[in-house]
Each structure stands twice: as C-alpha cells, then as structure tokens.
Design a protein around this motif. Sequence first.
Motif, mmCIF file in Angstrom:
data_model
loop_
_atom_site.group_PDB
_atom_site.id
_atom_site.type_symbol
_atom_site.label_atom_id
_atom_site.label_comp_id
_atom_site.label_asym_id
_atom_site.label_seq_id
_atom_site.Cartn_x
_atom_site.Cartn_y
_atom_site.Cartn_z
ATOM 1 N N VAL A 104 0.866 -1.175 0.000
ATOM 2 C CA VAL A 104 0.000 0.000 0.000
ATOM 3 C C VAL A 104 0.904 1.226 0.000
ATOM 4 O O VAL A 104 1.575 1.513 1.000
ATOM 5 C CB VAL A 104 -0.937 0.032 1.222
ATOM 6 N N LYS A 105 0.936 1.919 -1.127
ATOM 7 C CA LYS A 105 1.812 3.077 -1.283
ATOM 8 C C LYS A 105 3.254 2.691 -0.958
ATOM 9 O O LYS A 105 3.808 1.782 -1.533
ATOM 10 C CB LYS A 105 1.319 4.237 -0.406
ATOM 11 N N GLU A 106 3.849 3.405 0.011
ATOM 12 C CA GLU A 106 5.236 3.122 0.359
ATOM 13 C C GLU A 106 5.365 2.037 1.419
ATOM 14 O O GLU A 106 6.484 1.628 1.764
ATOM 15 C CB GLU A 106 5.927 4.405 0.868
ATOM 16 N N LYS A 107 4.266 1.535 1.932
ATOM 17 C CA LYS A 107 4.296 0.516 2.977
ATOM 18 C C LYS A 107 4.154 -0.878 2.389
ATOM 19 O O LYS A 107 3.566 -1.074 1.323
ATOM 20 C CB LYS A 107 3.162 0.743 3.987
ATOM 21 N N SER A 108 4.728 -1.862 3.107
ATOM 22 C CA SER A 108 4.566 -3.267 2.740
ATOM 23 C C SER A 108 4.448 -4.098 4.014
ATOM 24 O O SER A 108 4.979 -3.730 5.061
ATOM 25 C CB SER A 108 5.745 -3.756 1.894
ATOM 26 N N LYS A 109 3.744 -5.199 3.913
ATOM 27 C CA LYS A 109 3.533 -6.070 5.066
ATOM 28 C C LYS A 109 3.646 -7.518 4.615
ATOM 29 O O LYS A 109 2.923 -7.964 3.716
ATOM 30 C CB LYS A 109 2.142 -5.804 5.666
ATOM 31 N N LYS A 110 4.582 -8.252 5.240
ATOM 32 C CA LYS A 110 4.746 -9.671 4.929
ATOM 33 C C LYS A 110 3.927 -10.507 5.899
ATOM 34 O O LYS A 110 4.002 -10.307 7.105
ATOM 35 C CB LYS A 110 6.218 -10.072 5.011
ATOM 36 N N VAL A 111 3.156 -11.434 5.343
ATOM 37 C CA VAL A 111 2.315 -12.314 6.153
ATOM 38 C C VAL A 111 2.438 -13.735 5.619
ATOM 39 O O VAL A 111 2.888 -13.962 4.486
ATOM 40 C CB VAL A 111 0.837 -11.872 6.146
ATOM 41 N N LYS A 112 2.028 -14.672 6.443
ATOM 42 C CA LYS A 112 1.950 -16.067 6.019
ATOM 43 C C LYS A 112 0.532 -16.334 5.518
ATOM 44 O O LYS A 112 -0.444 -16.014 6.191
ATOM 45 C CB LYS A 112 2.276 -16.998 7.185
ATOM 46 N N GLY A 113 0.440 -16.896 4.304
ATOM 47 C CA GLY A 113 -0.859 -17.150 3.706
ATOM 48 C C GLY A 113 -1.191 -18.632 3.646
ATOM 49 O O GLY A 113 -0.298 -19.488 3.647
ATOM 50 N N LEU A 114 -2.463 -18.937 3.604
ATOM 51 C CA LEU A 114 -2.960 -20.300 3.473
ATOM 52 C C LEU A 114 -3.687 -20.434 2.142
ATOM 53 O O LEU A 114 -4.640 -19.704 1.865
ATOM 54 C CB LEU A 114 -3.909 -20.650 4.619
ATOM 55 N N LEU A 121 -10.876 -3.689 0.949
ATOM 56 C CA LEU A 121 -10.145 -2.620 0.272
ATOM 57 C C LEU A 121 -9.457 -3.190 -0.964
ATOM 58 O O LEU A 121 -9.153 -4.381 -1.027
ATOM 59 C CB LEU A 121 -9.085 -2.012 1.196
ATOM 60 N N ILE A 122 -9.198 -2.333 -1.929
ATOM 61 C CA ILE A 122 -8.388 -2.701 -3.093
ATOM 62 C C ILE A 122 -7.022 -2.073 -2.888
ATOM 63 O O ILE A 122 -6.868 -0.854 -2.967
ATOM 64 C CB ILE A 122 -9.026 -2.202 -4.408
ATOM 65 N N ILE A 123 -6.022 -2.900 -2.589
ATOM 66 C CA ILE A 123 -4.682 -2.389 -2.304
ATOM 67 C C ILE A 123 -3.872 -2.303 -3.594
ATOM 68 O O ILE A 123 -4.312 -2.753 -4.660
ATOM 69 C CB ILE A 123 -3.967 -3.259 -1.244
ATOM 70 N N ASP A 124 -2.655 -1.761 -3.492
ATOM 71 C CA ASP A 124 -1.845 -1.521 -4.688
ATOM 72 C C ASP A 124 -1.340 -2.811 -5.331
ATOM 73 O O ASP A 124 -1.316 -2.928 -6.559
ATOM 74 C CB ASP A 124 -0.654 -0.620 -4.336
ATOM 75 N N GLY A 125 -0.908 -3.759 -4.517
ATOM 76 C CA GLY A 125 -0.344 -4.976 -5.096
ATOM 77 C C GLY A 125 -0.131 -6.053 -4.055
ATOM 78 O O GLY A 125 -0.203 -5.801 -2.841
ATOM 79 N N MET A 126 0.150 -7.257 -4.551
ATOM 80 C CA MET A 126 0.393 -8.386 -3.663
ATOM 81 C C MET A 126 1.341 -9.361 -4.349
ATOM 82 O O MET A 126 1.138 -9.717 -5.517
ATOM 83 C CB MET A 126 -0.925 -9.083 -3.307
ATOM 84 N N ASP A 127 2.393 -9.763 -3.647
ATOM 85 C CA ASP A 127 3.327 -10.773 -4.136
ATOM 86 C C ASP A 127 3.074 -12.082 -3.397
ATOM 87 O O ASP A 127 2.944 -12.088 -2.169
ATOM 88 C CB ASP A 127 4.782 -10.335 -3.925
ATOM 89 N N ILE A 128 3.046 -13.181 -4.147
ATOM 90 C CA ILE A 128 2.811 -14.503 -3.574
ATOM 91 C C ILE A 128 3.960 -15.414 -3.976
ATOM 92 O O ILE A 128 4.295 -15.511 -5.168
ATOM 93 C CB ILE A 128 1.478 -15.100 -4.072
ATOM 94 N N VAL A 129 4.575 -16.066 -3.004
ATOM 95 C CA VAL A 129 5.620 -17.054 -3.265
ATOM 96 C C VAL A 129 5.132 -18.387 -2.710
ATOM 97 O O VAL A 129 4.966 -18.546 -1.507
ATOM 98 C CB VAL A 129 6.957 -16.661 -2.613
ATOM 99 N N MET A 130 4.910 -19.348 -3.627
ATOM 100 C CA MET A 130 4.359 -20.647 -3.226
ATOM 101 C C MET A 130 5.000 -21.733 -4.068
ATOM 102 O O MET A 130 4.986 -21.672 -5.300
ATOM 103 C CB MET A 130 2.839 -20.663 -3.392
ATOM 104 N N ASN A 131 5.587 -22.738 -3.395
ATOM 105 C CA ASN A 131 6.225 -23.865 -4.092
ATOM 106 C C ASN A 131 7.248 -23.391 -5.122
ATOM 107 O O ASN A 131 7.278 -23.854 -6.275
ATOM 108 C CB ASN A 131 5.168 -24.745 -4.773
ATOM 109 N N ASP A 132 8.084 -22.435 -4.700
ATOM 110 C CA ASP A 132 9.157 -21.893 -5.538
ATOM 111 C C ASP A 132 8.643 -21.137 -6.759
ATOM 112 O O ASP A 132 9.396 -20.870 -7.693
ATOM 113 C CB ASP A 132 10.112 -23.009 -5.996
#
Length: 222
Positions: A109-119, A177-188
């Motif tokens: 979101v803008k200049e902020k980023s947040k790393k989380v664990k996803g299921l 909300l509709i955020i700016d972007g999302m990166d997903i890393v799963m199974n390489d």
Amino acid sequence: GVCIFVCLPVRITSANLLPEHVVTSTLMVKIGCKIKNVKDLCIGVAALYFAGCLWGGMFFVVYQSQDHSRLSVILFLSVLFYEVMVIGIEKYRCNKRNRDRYCDVTLYVKEKSKKVKGLYDTGNLLFDPINGKPVSVADQSVLGELIGAMPETREDMKPHYIPYRAVGTEHGMMFALIIDGMDIVMNDKHFHIERPVIAFAKESVSFTQHYQLILNPNLVDS
C-alpha cells in the motif's frame, strides 16, 4: 548406468566407479522423486544409500547365517522396518501436503509493505460482487499495521463491504479494500497481483496463528 559404465573401454577402479555410482543415484532420486531443490535432493540421496545399506546388509546376514532362529529374528525385524518405513513415508506426505498449502505473501500500500503467512484454501470462493475479482481474507491486525487508522476514508482504495457465508454465519459482511499490489511465493513460484481485493475478518483467520491471510486459489490457478 553402472552397466553402461562397465561396457565402456576403461579400466574399472574405485576412483572412477564411485563418482559414476553417485551421479547415477542422484539422477535416480531427482527424476524419480521430481525433486527441484538441492537440500531435498541431498536428503533423498542419503535416504537411498541408507535404505540400500540396510537392505544389502540384511541379505548378507541371511546369506551367511545357518541358524534358523536368527533368520526368524531377521524376518521379524524386516517386517518391523517395513512398517516403520510405510508410516514414515505417509507422515512425510501428510506434512508435505500441509506445507504446500502455506505461502509467503507481501501486501503493498503506497510506500508501505507487510509480509504475512498465507494459506492456500480451495474453500475460499469469495468474489467481489462489484468488480468480480477474487477476494483474499486477512486478519484485522494486518489492516491496522498496513493502513493505520480510519481506513474507511481511503477513497483511493475503494472501501466497501462484501457479503459472505460461512459456518455459523448465514449472512455476514466484511470490510474490504483494493490495495496496490500483492506478491505470492508458493512452491518456488512467484506471482504478482495488481490491485487485489483484500477483505478483513473481525476475528483471527487462524486458530493456531500459523497464517494471517486466506488466499483465494483463483489468484494463482487462473
């Protein structure tokens, strides 16, 4: 591989047979088990040699033994070892299935980023009725850390509510909300999603706190 090497016009010694044997065994594990990373490949080769040593050692003892009582013990231990291997393999497969369901997610979101664990949850079939996009569900705490106070005023993120149904909730509404972007890393594999829709649950999405976001499978399967 060893048979081909024996047919070659070279003098066979331990110095050249051992590397050939290691290369052949490594290819067996890599191709047979479809292993992609070096760590799992090394573990697989070590397991192959370990099982081979046990199997070869058992046959050597049987071949040398004339005592029928000892053969009975060997037979019992063989059956026991087989059962242990079956249980171990099934446990490994179960752990692998569970591990493959988790992924690393970074929200922007803008200049902020947040790393989380996803299921990765095939049961999450939630779609935004306004724009038709798949919706992922995050903890309320993620909203506070990423957006801050008064997210309802962020007109650039199109704040709205999404209706949903779940166990124990026939008609519910979640703030989204509709955020700016999302990166997903799963199974390489890496996926980048532009302008994803994130809904925020009032309660934690994980009872065990192992993850903070439930990923919509359509984001990576489509």
